[in-house]
Motif scaffolding. Structure first.
Motif, PDB file in Angstrom:
ATOM      1  N   THR A  23       0.945  -1.273   0.113  1.00 15.56           N
ATOM      2  CA  THR A  23      -0.196   0.012  -0.067  1.00 15.56           C
ATOM      3  C   THR A  23       0.915   1.358   0.121  1.00 15.56           C
TER       4      THR A  23
ATOM      5  N   ALA B  61     -11.706  -8.370   3.141  1.00 23.46           N
ATOM      6  CA  ALA B  61     -10.087  -8.079   2.754  1.00 23.46           C
ATOM      7  C   ALA B  61      -9.274  -8.606   1.662  1.00 23.46           C
TER       8      ALA B  61
ATOM      9  N   GLY C  74      -5.153  -0.629  -0.011  1.00 25.61           N
ATOM     10  CA  GLY C  74      -5.453   0.041   1.202  1.00 25.61           C
ATOM     11  C   GLY C  74      -6.667  -0.271   2.110  1.00 25.61           C
ATOM     12  N   ALA C  75      -7.825  -0.517   1.119  1.00 26.14           N
ATOM     13  CA  ALA C  75      -8.965  -1.003   1.646  1.00 26.14           C
ATOM     14  C   ALA C  75      -8.687  -2.371   2.278  1.00 26.14           C
TER      15      ALA C  75
ATOM     16  N   LEU D 138      -6.159  -3.423   3.515  1.00 24.08           N
ATOM     17  CA  LEU D 138      -5.338  -3.093   4.858  1.00 24.08           C
ATOM     18  C   LEU D 138      -6.260  -2.690   6.015  1.00 24.08           C
ATOM     19  N   LEU D 139      -7.287  -1.771   5.769  1.00 24.99           N
ATOM     20  CA  LEU D 139      -8.265  -1.260   6.675  1.00 24.99           C
ATOM     21  C   LEU D 139      -9.172  -2.239   7.262  1.00 24.99           C
ATOM     22  N   LEU D 140      -9.352  -3.198   6.391  1.00 31.24           N
ATOM     23  CA  LEU D 140     -10.327  -4.259   6.815  1.00 31.24           C
ATOM     24  C   LEU D 140      -9.608  -5.263   7.572  1.00 31.24           C
TER      25      LEU D 140
ATOM     26  N   LEU E 196      -7.021  -4.589   9.618  1.00 26.35           N
ATOM     27  CA  LEU E 196      -6.686  -3.791  11.030  1.00 26.35           C
ATOM     28  C   LEU E 196      -7.926  -4.115  11.480  1.00 26.35           C
ATOM     29  N   ALA E 197      -9.191  -3.864  11.083  1.00 26.31           N
ATOM     30  CA  ALA E 197     -10.430  -3.939  11.739  1.00 26.31           C
ATOM     31  C   ALA E 197     -10.468  -5.317  12.304  1.00 26.31           C
TER      32      ALA E 197
END
Length: 146
Positions: free
Chosen positions: A26, A102, A131-132, A134-136, A138-139
């Motif tokens: 990312t 993810a 990036g999406a 990665l955010l998923l 992390l969540a």
């Protein structure tokens, strides 16, 4: 060590590889986009490695979910009750959903970027979809359970 423990250990350890690759690809995509870089062989290798690692994580997670985990076995035996228990709900629904999404985001980003010849567009697609992912990730990582 039993089969469940072995799979869980591998899945838990591999998450750090997947997370490191997600961050790396990312950031590299964002840097490539802003720096007008050429999308090269190494960029392709890292993108493929990230998505491949995500697929392996998905496979391990599905084996754990459907065949080995006593946690999901308990949740699936009384799904209504599991939804009232935050711990069971996390493993039965939340973690699984976010991680599958993810993997889907990572795969879409990889597939779309492979079809584009322009380096800036490749980097942009990867930055958005990786990036999406990665955010998923992390969540969905069980931070309070590490």
């Amino acid at each position: 060590m039993n089969t469940y423990t072995a799979f869980l250990h591998i899945h838990s350890t591999l998450r750090w590889v997947a997370l490191a690759l997600a961050i790396f690809v990312t950031v590299k995509s964002l840097m490539g986009l802003s720096g007008k870089s050429v999308f090269g062989k190494k960029d392709n290798i890292f993108a493929a490695s990230f998505v491949g690692t995500m697929h392996l994580q998905l496979l391990l997670g599905l084996i754990l979910y459907f065949f080995l985990s006593p946690i999901t076995e308990s949740a699936l035996s009384d799904f209504g009750g599991a939804m009232k228990n935050p711990e069971l709900r996390f493993w039965a629904v939340e973690h699984t959903t976010m991680m599958v999404l993810a993997v889907v985001a990572a795969q879409i980003g990889r597939s779309k970027s492979k079809k584009v010849a322009d380096s800036a567009k490749k980097f942009k697609l990867q930055a958005i979809f990786f990036g999406a992912a990665l955010l998923l990730m992390l969540a969905g990582i069980p931070w309070n359970r590490i």
